[in-house]
Design a protein around this motif. Structure first.
Motif, PDB file in Angstrom:
ATOM      1  N   ALA A   1       2.831   3.184  -1.465  1.00 51.81           N
ATOM      2  CA  ALA A   1       3.152   4.522  -2.465  1.00 51.81           C
ATOM      3  C   ALA A   1       2.023   4.421  -3.622  1.00 51.81           C
ATOM      4  N   GLU A   2       1.634   3.454  -4.224  1.00 49.57           N
ATOM      5  CA  GLU A   2       0.675   3.360  -5.216  1.00 49.57           C
ATOM      6  C   GLU A   2      -0.698   3.769  -4.757  1.00 49.57           C
ATOM      7  N   ARG A   3      -0.895   3.140  -3.385  1.00 50.02           N
ATOM      8  CA  ARG A   3      -2.239   3.595  -2.845  1.00 50.02           C
ATOM      9  C   ARG A   3      -2.371   5.170  -2.623  1.00 50.02           C
ATOM     10  N   ALA A   4      -1.365   5.656  -1.917  1.00 50.12           N
ATOM     11  CA  ALA A   4      -1.106   7.135  -1.629  1.00 50.12           C
ATOM     12  C   ALA A   4      -1.223   7.958  -3.105  1.00 50.12           C
TER      13      ALA A   4
ATOM     14  N   GLY B   1       0.378  16.009   2.595  1.00 45.46           N
ATOM     15  CA  GLY B   1       1.099  14.657   2.524  1.00 45.46           C
ATOM     16  C   GLY B   1       0.083  13.722   2.650  1.00 45.46           C
ATOM     17  N   VAL B   2       0.232  12.997   1.632  1.00 51.58           N
ATOM     18  CA  VAL B   2      -0.610  11.541   1.731  1.00 51.58           C
ATOM     19  C   VAL B   2       0.165  10.204   2.090  1.00 51.58           C
ATOM     20  N   TYR B   3       0.286   9.430   2.899  1.00 50.30           N
ATOM     21  CA  TYR B   3       0.975   8.790   3.319  1.00 50.30           C
ATOM     22  C   TYR B   3       0.078   7.225   3.227  1.00 50.30           C
ATOM     23  N   GLY B   4       0.574   6.276   2.287  1.00 53.11           N
ATOM     24  CA  GLY B   4       0.056   4.945   2.147  1.00 53.11           C
ATOM     25  C   GLY B   4       0.433   3.939   3.026  1.00 53.11           C
ATOM     26  N   HIS B   5      -0.339   3.082   3.502  1.00 52.29           N
ATOM     27  CA  HIS B   5      -0.204   1.805   4.341  1.00 52.29           C
ATOM     28  C   HIS B   5      -0.379   0.666   3.417  1.00 52.29           C
ATOM     29  N   ALA B   6       0.089  -0.350   4.195  1.00 43.49           N
ATOM     30  CA  ALA B   6      -0.172  -2.011   3.370  1.00 43.49           C
ATOM     31  C   ALA B   6      -0.177  -3.004   4.813  1.00 43.49           C
ATOM     32  N   ASP B   7      -0.761  -4.087   4.617  1.00 45.00           N
ATOM     33  CA  ASP B   7      -0.752  -5.113   5.621  1.00 45.00           C
ATOM     34  C   ASP B   7       0.706  -5.640   5.349  1.00 45.00           C
TER      35      ASP B   7
END
Length: 208
Positions: A153-156, A134-140
């Motif tokens: 989601a795009e980063r993940a 599972g790849v979890y994306g974060h944002a500030d």
């Protein structure tokens, strides 16, 4: 003229035949019930064998309940600065929080992303060749919540594509998840913290 005295037929013989008939019926019923019990026993035994012979299928990962504060773990193949490995008895988490993988409001991998992801991919293939990833994306926290959720989601997804194309990880083993701004890795009130929050975490779920 001689008088003939007619004797009444004895009823006792009728009762004897009636009893014999009832005994025959009882014997027939006994054997029918015994045969039915044997059939039921065979069915029950067959069902038991069938149920115990089914392969044990591991449950799907509960991607919504990953504890990102699991205890730290050391893997000798993971030496990259800023890569933190955490694990428990269910999954292992590779965190890239201190690596600058994405520019502000961008989902394109940059900087030292390749070298860091190569180490993680090598570790995944070594230790968890059959795991679900599972790849979890974060944002500030800049921007709206919806925008940050989409950006994460795009980063993940960008990391998923990298793992498929360069990390030798099968596409059907990788799922993408967005945490948006909801679980920051660092303080969003300063630039350094926001940099860390523009990142991903990779979770390997081996199952049982």
């Amino acid at each position: 003229m001689a008088h003939l005295e007619v004797q009444p037929r004895k009823k006792s013989s009728m009762w004897i035949w009636l009893i014999i008939g009832l005994l025959i019926v009882a014997v027939i019923l006994f054997f029918l019930m015994r045969s039915n019990n044997k059939d039921q026993s065979v069915i029950a035994t067959t069902d038991t064998i069938a149920s115990t012979s089914k392969p044990i299928v591991a449950a799907d990962p509960d991607w919504n309940n990953v504890n990102f504060n699991a205890p730290d773990t050391q893997y000798e193949e993971v030496t990259g600065k800023g890569i933190v490995v955490r694990s428990n008895d269910q999954y292992t988490i590779y965190s890239l929080g201190e690596n600058i993988l994405f520019a502000t409001d961008k989902s394109t991998l940059e900087g030292d992303a390749d070298s860091q992801l190569k180490q993680i991919a090598a570790s995944l293939n070594k230790r968890f060749p059959h795991a679900q990833i599972g790849v979890y994306g974060h944002a500030d926290a800049k921007g709206t919540s919806d925008h940050n959720s989409q950006l994460a989601a795009e980063r993940a997804a960008a990391v998923k594509i990298w793992l498929i194309q360069h990390g030798d990880v099968a596409e059907n083993k990788i799922s993408v998840h967005s945490l948006g701004e909801t679980k920051p890795l660092a303080d969003n009130n300063n630039a350094a913290g926001r940099q860390q929050n523009r990142s991903v975490e990779i979770v390997a779920f081996p199952g049982k």
